[in-house]
Design a protein around this motif. Structure first.
Motif, short mmCIF file in Angstrom:
data_model
loop_
_atom_site.label_atom_id
_atom_site.label_comp_id
_atom_site.label_asym_id
_atom_site.label_seq_id
_atom_site.Cartn_x
_atom_site.Cartn_y
_atom_site.Cartn_z
N LEU A 78 55.66 87.80 -35.58
CA LEU A 78 55.15 86.61 -36.28
C LEU A 78 55.01 85.44 -35.31
O LEU A 78 54.03 84.69 -35.37
CB LEU A 78 56.09 86.26 -37.43
N TRP B 86 47.55 78.28 -34.63
CA TRP B 86 48.32 78.41 -35.86
C TRP B 86 49.74 77.92 -35.61
O TRP B 86 50.22 77.94 -34.48
CB TRP B 86 48.36 79.87 -36.32
N LYS C 56 49.38 76.08 -41.18
CA LYS C 56 50.77 76.49 -40.98
C LYS C 56 51.07 77.75 -41.78
O LYS C 56 50.63 77.89 -42.92
CB LYS C 56 51.72 75.37 -41.40
N LEU C 57 51.83 78.65 -41.18
CA LEU C 57 52.27 79.87 -41.84
C LEU C 57 53.79 79.78 -42.02
O LEU C 57 54.52 79.65 -41.04
CB LEU C 57 51.89 81.09 -41.01
N ASN C 58 54.24 79.84 -43.26
CA ASN C 58 55.66 79.74 -43.57
C ASN C 58 56.30 81.12 -43.65
O ASN C 58 55.81 81.98 -44.38
CB ASN C 58 55.87 79.02 -44.90
N VAL C 59 57.39 81.30 -42.94
CA VAL C 59 58.11 82.57 -42.93
C VAL C 59 59.56 82.33 -43.33
O VAL C 59 60.30 81.64 -42.62
CB VAL C 59 58.09 83.22 -41.53
N THR D 176 51.02 82.67 -32.75
CA THR D 176 50.69 81.34 -32.23
C THR D 176 50.10 81.38 -30.83
O THR D 176 49.63 80.35 -30.34
CB THR D 176 51.95 80.45 -32.20
N ASN E 264 49.57 74.96 -45.89
CA ASN E 264 50.66 75.86 -45.53
C ASN E 264 50.53 77.13 -46.35
O ASN E 264 50.41 77.06 -47.57
CB ASN E 264 52.03 75.23 -45.82
N LEU F 172 55.58 76.66 -32.87
CA LEU F 172 56.59 77.28 -33.71
C LEU F 172 57.47 76.19 -34.30
O LEU F 172 57.91 75.27 -33.59
CB LEU F 172 57.45 78.24 -32.89
N VAL G 12 53.42 78.61 -36.86
CA VAL G 12 54.33 79.47 -37.61
C VAL G 12 55.67 78.76 -37.75
O VAL G 12 56.25 78.30 -36.77
CB VAL G 12 54.52 80.83 -36.90
N ARG G 13 56.15 78.68 -38.99
CA ARG G 13 57.39 77.96 -39.27
C ARG G 13 58.41 78.93 -39.87
O ARG G 13 58.19 79.48 -40.95
CB ARG G 13 57.13 76.79 -40.22
#
Length: 334
Positions: free
Chosen positions: A177, A186, A160-163, A181, A113, A246, A188-189
């Motif tokens: 953002l 990817w 995973k990309l944490n936002v 995906t 992540n 997402l 995106v969370r």
């Protein structure tokens, strides 16, 4: 209540960023002295002799910033080699990731992540509280983006990309953002902004609920429920036709305590049953160094797990004052 089999391990409380939601400006940080950190061998002893026998099989390495931890690759390799380990993952800000991504993958790390709170370098710099250019003349954002690209090329799946959505700062980028995906696998969370050690930043600005974020995305592309990937509390959706997914982590607006399958071990050896509750902590480091038997430590862990279900949404501030925790998010290893 899910079976609790997932341990989040904070390897270090230091970080090379100072994000507003994690280490707010003006916060005085009392970093843990090196001798008070759990050593790699102590971590492995606790994992093998205490956590695995009680049923833990999934492990996530966090910080601060875990890539600052000496001997990280060797630690990952040792953990991955344990036959009981079913999953080992890591959460990082990605700044130091590109040069070591392949080594971590070779050591047995498979899931990662990476924090990416903005696609705009100026906004990114505002959030992380660092200088814009590093010693090589590269922006901090570019280093993180390179880490993401490298991890993707190496083969981390899921990536995973944490936002963390901060009102008035990066909430205007939600659609940009989410669009990451569409063409790449990817995940995106979007994470609701939490008042932990950042009450001044939190006051007056509120937070944006996941339902509102979902609606923005739904209005633009549509949104359908998707299969869950990973062990986390995120509700998973997908833009129709997108390669990635997402996720929405709604710890402020939608209680998911009944789905929690994790406990947290701080870098100095304190075991916490809940991110939002400091009640019931166990000082495993002191016990280990004082020679307390592994049998006793296993019994203490099992006892903690029996009361974990009682720490629900309404009790999560027990022993604390809202927004006035004894540790910041970086020190907890959230």
């Amino acid at each position: 209540m899910n079976q609790v089999d997932y341990l989040r391990i904070s390897l270090i409380d230091r970080c090379n960023f100072r994000c507003q939601y994690c280490m707010p400006e003006g916060t005085e940080l009392d970093y843990i002295l090196k001798q008070n950190l759990l050593t790699n061998q102590e971590l492995l002893t606790l994992i093998q002799e205490v956590f695995i026998p009680v049923g833990f099989t999934r492990f996530r390495l966090t910080g601060g910033e875990p890539l600052l931890r000496p001997g990280l690759v060797e630690l990952v390799e040792a953990m991955a080699s344990l036959p009981e380990t079913q999953d080992i993952s890591m959460t990082t800000n990605g700044f130091l990731l590109a040069p070591v991504a392949q080594n971590l993958y070779n050591a047995g790390l498979r899931r990662i992540n990476i924090s990416l709170d903005s696609l705009d370098s100026d906004t990114f710099n505002q959030i992380i509280g660092n200088k814009k250019i590093d010693h090589r003349g590269r922006s901090q954002w570019q280093n993180v983006w390179d880490g993401i690209q490298t991890a993707y090329q190496v083969g981390f799946d899921p990536l995973k990309l944490n936002v963390v959505v901060i009102p008035g700062i990066n909430d205007c980028e939600i659609l940009d953002l989410a669009a990451l995906t569409i063409h790449k696998k990817w995940h995106v969370r979007f994470i609701e902004f939490m008042p932990i050690g950042n009450s001044e930043l939190f006051t007056g600005k509120g937070w944006i609920a996941s339902a509102e974020i979902r609606q923005q995305i739904r209005d633009r592309w549509g949104l359908t429920e998707a299969e869950v990937c990973g062990n986390g509390p995120a509700d998973i959706f997908k833009i129709p036709g997108a390669q990635g997914t997402l996720g929405f982590i709604s710890q402020m607006s939608e209680c998911f305590c009944d789905k929690c399958n994790r406990v947290r071990l701080s870098a100095d050896g304190w075991l916490r049953p809940c991110l939002l509750n400091e009640t019931g902590q166990i000082d495993l480091k002191t016990a280990l160094r004082q020679g307390v038997s592994m049998t006793t430590l296993r019994e203490q862990l099992q006892e903690l797990l029996t009361v974990k279900s009682e720490i629900n949404f309404k009790q999560r501030y027990s022993g604390t004052t809202t927004g006035n925790y004894s540790r910041t998010m970086s020190q907890i290893g959230g």
